[in-house]
Write a protein that holds these residues in place. Structure first.
Motif, short mmCIF file in Angstrom:
data_model
loop_
_atom_site.label_atom_id
_atom_site.label_comp_id
_atom_site.label_asym_id
_atom_site.label_seq_id
_atom_site.Cartn_x
_atom_site.Cartn_y
_atom_site.Cartn_z
N VAL A 144 -3.82 10.92 -6.98
CA VAL A 144 -4.02 9.66 -6.11
C VAL A 144 -5.05 10.19 -5.12
CG1 VAL A 144 -2.35 10.09 -4.32
CG2 VAL A 144 -3.12 7.81 -5.09
N ASP A 145 -5.14 11.23 -4.62
CA ASP A 145 -6.02 11.86 -3.58
C ASP A 145 -7.68 11.79 -4.05
OD1 ASP A 145 -6.47 14.00 -5.25
OD2 ASP A 145 -5.94 15.49 -3.59
N ARG A 146 -7.90 11.49 -5.31
CA ARG A 146 -9.18 11.44 -5.58
C ARG A 146 -9.71 10.17 -5.53
NH1 ARG A 146 -10.74 15.36 -9.19
NH2 ARG A 146 -12.79 14.70 -8.95
N ILE A 147 -8.77 8.89 -5.36
CA ILE A 147 -9.43 7.66 -5.18
C ILE A 147 -9.01 7.11 -3.99
CG2 ILE A 147 -9.47 7.23 -7.48
CD1 ILE A 147 -7.01 5.45 -7.37
N MET A 148 -8.25 7.75 -3.02
CA MET A 148 -7.61 7.17 -1.70
C MET A 148 -8.66 7.00 -0.95
SD MET A 148 -5.78 10.51 -0.29
CE MET A 148 -6.83 11.90 0.48
N ASN A 149 -8.54 6.14 0.24
CA ASN A 149 -9.27 5.95 1.27
C ASN A 149 -8.86 7.25 2.21
OD1 ASN A 149 -10.71 5.37 3.60
ND2 ASN A 149 -9.29 3.77 4.37
N SER B 126 -14.50 -3.83 5.08
CA SER B 126 -13.69 -3.47 3.74
C SER B 126 -12.29 -2.87 3.92
CB SER B 126 -14.58 -2.44 2.74
OG SER B 126 -14.67 -1.35 3.28
N GLN B 127 -12.23 -2.34 5.31
CA GLN B 127 -11.03 -1.58 5.71
C GLN B 127 -10.37 -2.48 6.45
OE1 GLN B 127 -11.60 2.26 6.74
NE2 GLN B 127 -13.22 2.66 5.14
N LEU B 128 -10.70 -3.57 7.10
CA LEU B 128 -10.32 -4.38 8.00
C LEU B 128 -8.92 -4.67 7.99
CD1 LEU B 128 -11.65 -5.58 10.88
CD2 LEU B 128 -11.87 -7.80 9.70
N TYR B 129 -8.47 -5.16 6.87
CA TYR B 129 -7.13 -5.43 6.83
C TYR B 129 -6.24 -4.27 6.15
CZ TYR B 129 -8.60 -10.01 7.83
OH TYR B 129 -9.24 -11.29 8.24
N ASP B 130 -6.39 -3.15 6.10
CA ASP B 130 -5.69 -1.93 6.01
C ASP B 130 -4.80 -1.55 7.06
OD1 ASP B 130 -7.24 -1.63 3.84
OD2 ASP B 130 -8.08 0.17 3.91
N VAL B 131 -3.40 -1.16 6.70
CA VAL B 131 -2.50 -1.10 7.56
C VAL B 131 -3.05 0.23 8.63
CG1 VAL B 131 -0.53 -1.78 6.40
CG2 VAL B 131 -1.17 0.50 5.95
N VAL B 132 -2.51 0.30 9.69
CA VAL B 132 -2.78 1.45 10.49
C VAL B 132 -1.66 2.48 10.60
CG1 VAL B 132 -3.23 1.95 12.88
CG2 VAL B 132 -3.84 -0.10 12.03
N LEU B 133 -1.97 3.74 10.25
CA LEU B 133 -0.98 4.67 10.02
C LEU B 133 -0.52 5.25 11.45
CD1 LEU B 133 -2.57 6.57 7.03
CD2 LEU B 133 -1.07 4.63 7.17
N GLY C 56 -4.72 10.22 3.79
CA GLY C 56 -5.20 8.80 3.31
C GLY C 56 -4.42 7.67 2.83
N ILE C 57 -4.81 6.68 2.53
CA ILE C 57 -4.02 5.35 2.14
C ILE C 57 -4.88 4.66 0.99
CG2 ILE C 57 -5.59 4.05 3.48
CD1 ILE C 57 -3.23 2.62 4.50
N LEU C 58 -3.78 4.10 0.11
CA LEU C 58 -4.42 3.42 -1.08
C LEU C 58 -3.54 2.11 -1.19
CD1 LEU C 58 -5.92 3.36 -3.56
CD2 LEU C 58 -4.13 4.05 -4.72
N MET C 59 -4.42 0.94 -0.80
CA MET C 59 -3.89 -0.51 -0.69
C MET C 59 -3.86 -1.05 -2.05
SD MET C 59 -3.33 -0.63 2.49
CE MET C 59 -2.90 -2.47 2.69
N LYS C 60 -2.69 -1.66 -2.33
CA LYS C 60 -2.41 -2.47 -3.69
C LYS C 60 -3.77 -3.10 -4.16
CE LYS C 60 1.37 -4.62 -4.51
NZ LYS C 60 2.50 -5.67 -4.49
N GLY D 20 1.03 -1.05 -0.03
CA GLY D 20 0.08 -0.02 -0.08
C GLY D 20 0.94 1.12 0.14
N ALA D 21 0.32 2.36 0.02
CA ALA D 21 0.83 3.69 -0.09
C ALA D 21 0.24 4.68 0.71
CB ALA D 21 1.14 4.17 -1.52
N VAL D 22 0.97 5.60 1.35
CA VAL D 22 0.20 6.46 2.42
C VAL D 22 0.20 7.71 1.60
CG1 VAL D 22 0.30 7.92 4.59
CG2 VAL D 22 0.96 5.37 4.20
N ILE D 23 -0.89 8.68 1.42
CA ILE D 23 -0.80 9.67 0.87
C ILE D 23 -0.66 10.75 1.95
CG2 ILE D 23 -2.34 11.19 -0.72
CD1 ILE D 23 -1.67 8.28 -1.47
#
Length: 501
Positions: A249-254, A279-286, A224-228, A213-216
């Protein structure tokens, strides 16, 4: 029911599982409920005694693990677990309905359940790894199962309308009485500015298989965050590439990632993470430090850390009450002092406990010790003291570390509820005289509770080893008074003012 083993993730447990799981796998039921919930505790004990397929169990404070095995002619393990869980469900729902129908009855019977199964590992995987994954799966499942007793409450986070710009919320530090902070799990994570193109992030994912994933960020602050996996799902559609490839990327990020300060306890962060939408359960924690991006932690690393903490806590906990012992107490006090934020310390001990033990017997004496432990837990929750720490020093001595804003009210409530509940421990005997430690008669209506309350402003120099010495002075004052009392004092260095309540 054959003898049920006790312990979690030890050599005997693994050996027991290996002996059985070639008959069709092993299952686990994970149960989490509020300590001191007498109705749920009674149901669990009854359910345990009636489950013939249970082979192992372990209780860690408010968490319970129950392992099941099947015989060759039994139904599949997943069906066996499903039916055992349903039997527990039915008993718990009946207990909840009964409590809800009685005025004044404790209705806080929320119980979360999760289950999982495991089979002999394939080549290249250890048995321990498979067992660990099974335990984690059951814990994760319980996070998004609706807790029993909350059918009419809304679960989960509220999401904004599509297209609405929602400011991500950063959870600020709160003392939670846990010894490991989430900052220790922070690892570097790819970062992109808000105006970076989706194609740039996609290129990173395509060229770096380990990037999940990537952090915005905006000026170093995560927004925000965008997972692969989610990006690949968007691009895989019929119009995915032309629609998203060159967009910022900020238009589609979480734009509602879980962002926490590095000082938050791992256990608390785990609860926040598991409360997210599925849907966000396995996203990383920032993780941030002073508002700036410091790294991220995966759900797996958080759950592994919690398992380690639980195992270590079980090793050092007082066997009678399950509360942290002296090693963890000292660690907790050191951590609180290091944060340099105000806190309160309450030392609690029983007066004339030796007399009670001698007169009523050690078995009831142990019950009285457990009663005090449960009383401390219940009152902490009643004051919403999620960040409070409770430890068992030994014998009839306890310690609580709590907030200064409600510490005095907590002491008053503890004394009131103790005096109400202690009467049941005399079995109908009217007590008018007790004996002190020297065997001298004392006109007294039974066991009483003495509390020593110390308030620290976060500024006066203080070491963890100073606190017991300071508490001893207050304890002496409290025990000089008749009945259940608390004595309060401000920690102001080497000199103390005294205030009697």
């Amino acid at each position: 029911m054959d003898e049920v083993g006790i312990g979690l993730f030890n050599r005997e447990m693994v050996r027991s599982i290996k002996q059985r799981w070639h008959d069709g796998g092993i299952g686990v039921i994970y149960v989490r409920f509020r300590i001191g919930n007498a109705a749920s505790e009674s149901v669990l004990q009854l359910w345990e005694s009636e489950e013939p397929k249970m082979i192992w169990r372990q209780r860690l404070e408010w968490e319970n693990f129950y392992l099941f095995a099947r015989h060759p002619k039994d139904e599949p393990i997943d069906k066996l677990i499903e039916k055992a869980q349903e039997r527990l469900n039915s008993k718990l729902r009946a207990a909840w309905a009964k409590a809800a129908s009685k005025p004044g009855e404790d209705k806080d019977v929320e119980v979360s359940l999760g289950s999982a199964v495991a089979f002999p590992p394939a080549t290249g995987r250890s048995s321990e790894t498979v067992i660990f994954r099974m335990l984690m799966d059951a814990m994760e499942q319980s996070a998004y199962n609706l807790p029993i007793g909350t059918e009419h409450h809304e679960i989960g986070r509220q999401n904004g309308h599509p297209g609405m710009a929602i400011e991500p919320q950063t959870i600020e530090p709160q003392l939670q009485g846990k010894s490991v902070r989430i900052g220790t799990l922070a690892v570097p994570f790819p970062i992109f500015p808000a105006r970076a193109r989706v194609s740039e992030v996609a290129y990173l994912f395509d060229t770096n298989a380990k990037a999940q994933g990537a952090v915005i960020v905006d000026q170093g602050r995560p927004i925000g965050i965008l997972m692969k996996e989610k990006l690949h799902q968007m691009l895989a559609g019929q119009f995915g590439l032309p629609l998203y490839w060159n967009r910022p990327v900020d238009r589609i990020m979480n734009n509602q990632p879980l962002i926490v300060d590095e000082q938050l306890p791992v256990e608390y962060v785990s609860q926040l993470a598991m409360a997210r939408d599925f849907s966000q359960l396995y996203d990383v924690v920032l993780i941030t430090k002073e508002g700036q991006m410091a790294g991220a932690a995966s759900i797996r690393s958080i759950l592994e850390c919690i398992t380690t903490l639980r195992t270590e806590a079980a090793r050092t906990a007082n066997p009678l009450t399950g509360l942290p012992g002296n090693e963890e107490i000292q660690h907790e006090l050191q951590q609180r002092i290091a944060l340099k934020k105000p806190f309160a310390v309450i030392y609690a001990d029983l007066d004339y406990f030796k007399w009670y033990n001698d007169f009523f017997g050690f078995g009831l004496g142990d019950d009285l010790i457990r009663y005090v432990a449960d009383l401390l837990r219940r009152e902490r929750e009643r004051f919403d003291g999620n960040g409070d720490f409770i430890g068992h020093i030994g014998g009839d001595d306890f310690i609580a570390v709590t907030g200064t804003e409600y510490a005095e009210l907590l002491c008053q409530s503890l004394i009131e509820r103790f005096d109400e509940g202690i009467k049941a421990f005399y079995g109908g005997v009217e007590v008018t005289t007790v004996e002190d430690r020297h065997g001298n008669p004392v006109e007294q209506g039974g066991v009483t509770l003495s509390l020593s309350l110390m308030l620290w402003d976060g500024e006066v120099p203080l070491a963890a080893e100073d606190i017991p010495r300071l508490a001893a002075k207050l304890k002496k004052q409290a025990k000089a008074r008749k009945g259940s009392v608390y004595v309060m004092d401000q920690i102001i260095g080497m000199h103390h003012g005294e205030e009697r309540k």
